[in-house]
Design a protein around this motif. Structure first.
Motif, PDB file in Angstrom:
ATOM      1  N   ASN A  66      36.004  32.413  40.491  1.00 17.17           N
ATOM      2  CA  ASN A  66      34.788  33.206  40.355  1.00 17.17           C
ATOM      3  C   ASN A  66      33.614  32.394  40.882  1.00 17.17           C
ATOM      4  O   ASN A  66      33.146  31.462  40.235  1.00 17.17           O
ATOM      5  CB  ASN A  66      34.559  33.605  38.894  1.00 17.17           C
ATOM      6  N   VAL A  67      33.141  32.754  42.083  1.00 21.74           N
ATOM      7  CA  VAL A  67      32.000  32.072  42.695  1.00 21.74           C
ATOM      8  C   VAL A  67      30.699  32.827  42.426  1.00 21.74           C
ATOM      9  O   VAL A  67      29.653  32.456  42.946  1.00 21.74           O
ATOM     10  CB  VAL A  67      32.211  31.894  44.220  1.00 21.74           C
ATOM     11  N   GLY A  68      30.783  33.880  41.607  1.00 24.53           N
ATOM     12  CA  GLY A  68      29.622  34.712  41.308  1.00 24.53           C
ATOM     13  C   GLY A  68      28.845  34.239  40.097  1.00 24.53           C
ATOM     14  O   GLY A  68      29.136  33.192  39.507  1.00 24.53           O
ATOM     15  N   ASN A  69      27.865  35.044  39.725  1.00 25.87           N
ATOM     16  CA  ASN A  69      26.994  34.745  38.595  1.00 25.87           C
ATOM     17  C   ASN A  69      27.333  35.538  37.338  1.00 25.87           C
ATOM     18  O   ASN A  69      26.646  35.409  36.332  1.00 25.87           O
ATOM     19  CB  ASN A  69      25.525  35.028  38.975  1.00 25.87           C
ATOM     20  N   PHE A  70      28.349  36.395  37.423  1.00 28.01           N
ATOM     21  CA  PHE A  70      28.758  37.236  36.311  1.00 28.01           C
ATOM     22  C   PHE A  70      30.244  37.052  36.047  1.00 28.01           C
ATOM     23  O   PHE A  70      30.994  36.681  36.948  1.00 28.01           O
ATOM     24  CB  PHE A  70      28.496  38.723  36.631  1.00 28.01           C
ATOM     25  N   PRO A  71      30.700  37.368  34.834  1.00 30.60           N
ATOM     26  CA  PRO A  71      32.148  37.376  34.596  1.00 30.60           C
ATOM     27  C   PRO A  71      32.786  38.442  35.496  1.00 30.60           C
ATOM     28  O   PRO A  71      32.175  39.483  35.755  1.00 30.60           O
ATOM     29  CB  PRO A  71      32.286  37.784  33.124  1.00 30.60           C
ATOM     30  N   HIS A  72      33.979  38.156  36.000  1.00 29.13           N
ATOM     31  CA  HIS A  72      34.716  39.125  36.804  1.00 29.13           C
ATOM     32  C   HIS A  72      36.145  39.186  36.308  1.00 29.13           C
ATOM     33  O   HIS A  72      36.673  38.220  35.762  1.00 29.13           O
ATOM     34  CB  HIS A  72      34.683  38.766  38.293  1.00 29.13           C
ATOM     35  N   GLU A  73      36.745  40.338  36.528  1.00 33.22           N
ATOM     36  CA  GLU A  73      38.091  40.597  36.057  1.00 33.22           C
ATOM     37  C   GLU A  73      39.025  40.791  37.253  1.00 33.22           C
ATOM     38  O   GLU A  73      38.634  41.387  38.255  1.00 33.22           O
ATOM     39  CB  GLU A  73      38.064  41.862  35.201  1.00 33.22           C
ATOM     40  N   PHE A  74      40.247  40.300  37.121  1.00 29.10           N
ATOM     41  CA  PHE A  74      41.312  40.568  38.087  1.00 29.10           C
ATOM     42  C   PHE A  74      42.372  41.327  37.305  1.00 29.10           C
ATOM     43  O   PHE A  74      42.971  40.798  36.379  1.00 29.10           O
ATOM     44  CB  PHE A  74      41.887  39.254  38.628  1.00 29.10           C
ATOM     45  N   SER A  75      42.555  42.603  37.656  1.00 34.21           N
ATOM     46  CA  SER A  75      43.498  43.444  36.942  1.00 34.21           C
ATOM     47  C   SER A  75      44.411  44.140  37.946  1.00 34.21           C
ATOM     48  O   SER A  75      43.936  44.789  38.874  1.00 34.21           O
ATOM     49  CB  SER A  75      42.749  44.485  36.106  1.00 34.21           C
ATOM     50  N   LEU A  76      45.718  43.989  37.774  1.00 35.98           N
ATOM     51  CA  LEU A  76      46.706  44.633  38.632  1.00 35.98           C
ATOM     52  C   LEU A  76      47.057  45.999  38.067  1.00 35.98           C
ATOM     53  O   LEU A  76      47.314  46.121  36.864  1.00 35.98           O
ATOM     54  CB  LEU A  76      47.990  43.801  38.675  1.00 35.98           C
ATOM     55  N   GLY A  77      47.095  47.017  38.923  1.00 36.52           N
ATOM     56  CA  GLY A  77      47.502  48.329  38.440  1.00 36.52           C
ATOM     57  C   GLY A  77      47.287  49.431  39.450  1.00 36.52           C
ATOM     58  O   GLY A  77      46.893  49.196  40.591  1.00 36.52           O
ATOM     59  N   TYR A  78      47.559  50.635  38.982  1.00 35.15           N
ATOM     60  CA  TYR A  78      47.340  51.837  39.774  1.00 35.15           C
ATOM     61  C   TYR A  78      45.936  52.363  39.501  1.00 35.15           C
ATOM     62  O   TYR A  78      45.317  52.008  38.497  1.00 35.15           O
ATOM     63  CB  TYR A  78      48.365  52.916  39.407  1.00 35.15           C
ATOM     64  N   THR A  79      45.442  53.243  40.361  1.00 33.22           N
ATOM     65  CA  THR A  79      44.111  53.825  40.207  1.00 33.22           C
ATOM     66  C   THR A  79      43.921  54.418  38.811  1.00 33.22           C
ATOM     67  O   THR A  79      42.896  54.182  38.162  1.00 33.22           O
ATOM     68  CB  THR A  79      43.875  54.906  41.280  1.00 33.22           C
ATOM     69  N   ALA A  80      44.894  55.171  38.339  1.00 31.92           N
ATOM     70  CA  ALA A  80      44.792  55.796  37.003  1.00 31.92           C
ATOM     71  C   ALA A  80      44.705  54.746  35.899  1.00 31.92           C
ATOM     72  O   ALA A  80      43.972  54.920  34.924  1.00 31.92           O
ATOM     73  CB  ALA A  80      45.983  56.722  36.759  1.00 31.92           C
ATOM     74  N   MET A  81      45.435  53.649  36.059  1.00 28.49           N
ATOM     75  CA  MET A  81      45.385  52.573  35.064  1.00 28.49           C
ATOM     76  C   MET A  81      43.990  51.974  35.002  1.00 28.49           C
ATOM     77  O   MET A  81      43.470  51.689  33.915  1.00 28.49           O
ATOM     78  CB  MET A  81      46.394  51.472  35.402  1.00 28.49           C
ATOM     79  N   HIS A  82      43.381  51.762  36.167  1.00 30.82           N
ATOM     80  CA  HIS A  82      42.037  51.183  36.199  1.00 30.82           C
ATOM     81  C   HIS A  82      41.017  52.132  35.568  1.00 30.82           C
ATOM     82  O   HIS A  82      40.133  51.690  34.840  1.00 30.82           O
ATOM     83  CB  HIS A  82      41.640  50.815  37.632  1.00 30.82           C
ATOM     84  N   ARG A  83      41.150  53.423  35.831  1.00 31.03           N
ATOM     85  CA  ARG A  83      40.242  54.398  35.233  1.00 31.03           C
ATOM     86  C   ARG A  83      40.359  54.349  33.702  1.00 31.03           C
ATOM     87  O   ARG A  83      39.355  54.278  32.996  1.00 31.03           O
ATOM     88  CB  ARG A  83      40.545  55.804  35.758  1.00 31.03           C
ATOM     89  N   GLU A  84      41.580  54.354  33.185  1.00 33.47           N
ATOM     90  CA  GLU A  84      41.798  54.285  31.736  1.00 33.47           C
ATOM     91  C   GLU A  84      41.263  52.978  31.165  1.00 33.47           C
ATOM     92  O   GLU A  84      40.672  52.950  30.085  1.00 33.47           O
ATOM     93  CB  GLU A  84      43.283  54.430  31.424  1.00 33.47           C
ATOM     94  N   HIS A  85      41.458  51.890  31.890  1.00 37.07           N
ATOM     95  CA  HIS A  85      40.994  50.564  31.459  1.00 37.07           C
ATOM     96  C   HIS A  85      39.466  50.549  31.362  1.00 37.07           C
ATOM     97  O   HIS A  85      38.903  50.064  30.375  1.00 37.07           O
ATOM     98  CB  HIS A  85      41.501  49.527  32.459  1.00 37.07           C
TER      99      HIS A  85
END
Length: 159
Positions: A66-85
């Motif tokens: 993470n080279v940014g200024n905010f927390p970031h998430e790496f999540s593996l999944g399908y589009t529907a999984m990300h929407r639910e997440h």
């Protein structure tokens, strides 16, 4: 055979299937079992690289910086999984705000599952995964507003 059947049902219903040993697209693995390492930079609303090719059966150790200024998430999944997440994260954040009046900032980020890792600014983390079969997945940051701002990557699992 059962795995292919579950995948077919999952695709038809538009919903991911979680299996006892992992997800329909793979499962967590130990870093020692990795056959390959992929480094991914996480910055303000981007992943670099934003496209990764993996071979079915391969175990990959993802090194996430993470080279940014905010927390970031790496999540593996399908589009529907990300929407639910994302929806679940918003509910957790709303409940946290009501309960703590905003004092428990970012506690909703600590819910990561085996396919998800949150990396704080300036930090690095690792997630190792074995991919079962050919498929298309996304890796995404589901922290509020990040996915919508384009913090999404594509992953092709090839035969």
């Amino acid at each position: 055979m059962l795995l292919r059947f579950l995948l077919s049902i999952s695709i038809l219903l538009g919903s991911p299937v979680a299996l006892a040993e992992g997800f329909v697209f793979g499962k967590p693995a130990s870093p020692e079992s990795a056959t390959r390492t992929v480094e991914i930079e996480m910055g303000e609303m981007y992943f670099k690289p934003a496209f990764v090719q993996i071979k079915a059966g391969e175990t990959v150790r993802f090194v996430l910086k993470n080279v940014g200024n905010f927390p970031h998430e790496f999540s593996l999944g399908y589009t529907a999984m990300h929407r639910e997440h994302r929806e679940a994260m918003l509910r957790m954040q709303a409940e946290e705000t009501l309960r703590d009046h905003g004092h428990g900032a970012h506690a909703h980020l600590a819910h990561a599952g085996p396919n998800t890792l949150v990396v704080e600014p300036g930090q690095a983390g690792e997630l190792t995964w074995t991919f079962y079969q050919p498929d298309w997945l996304q890796f995404a940051c589901n922290i509020h507003g990040h996915y919508q701002a384009g913090m999404i990557g594509q992953m092709e699992i090839m035969p």
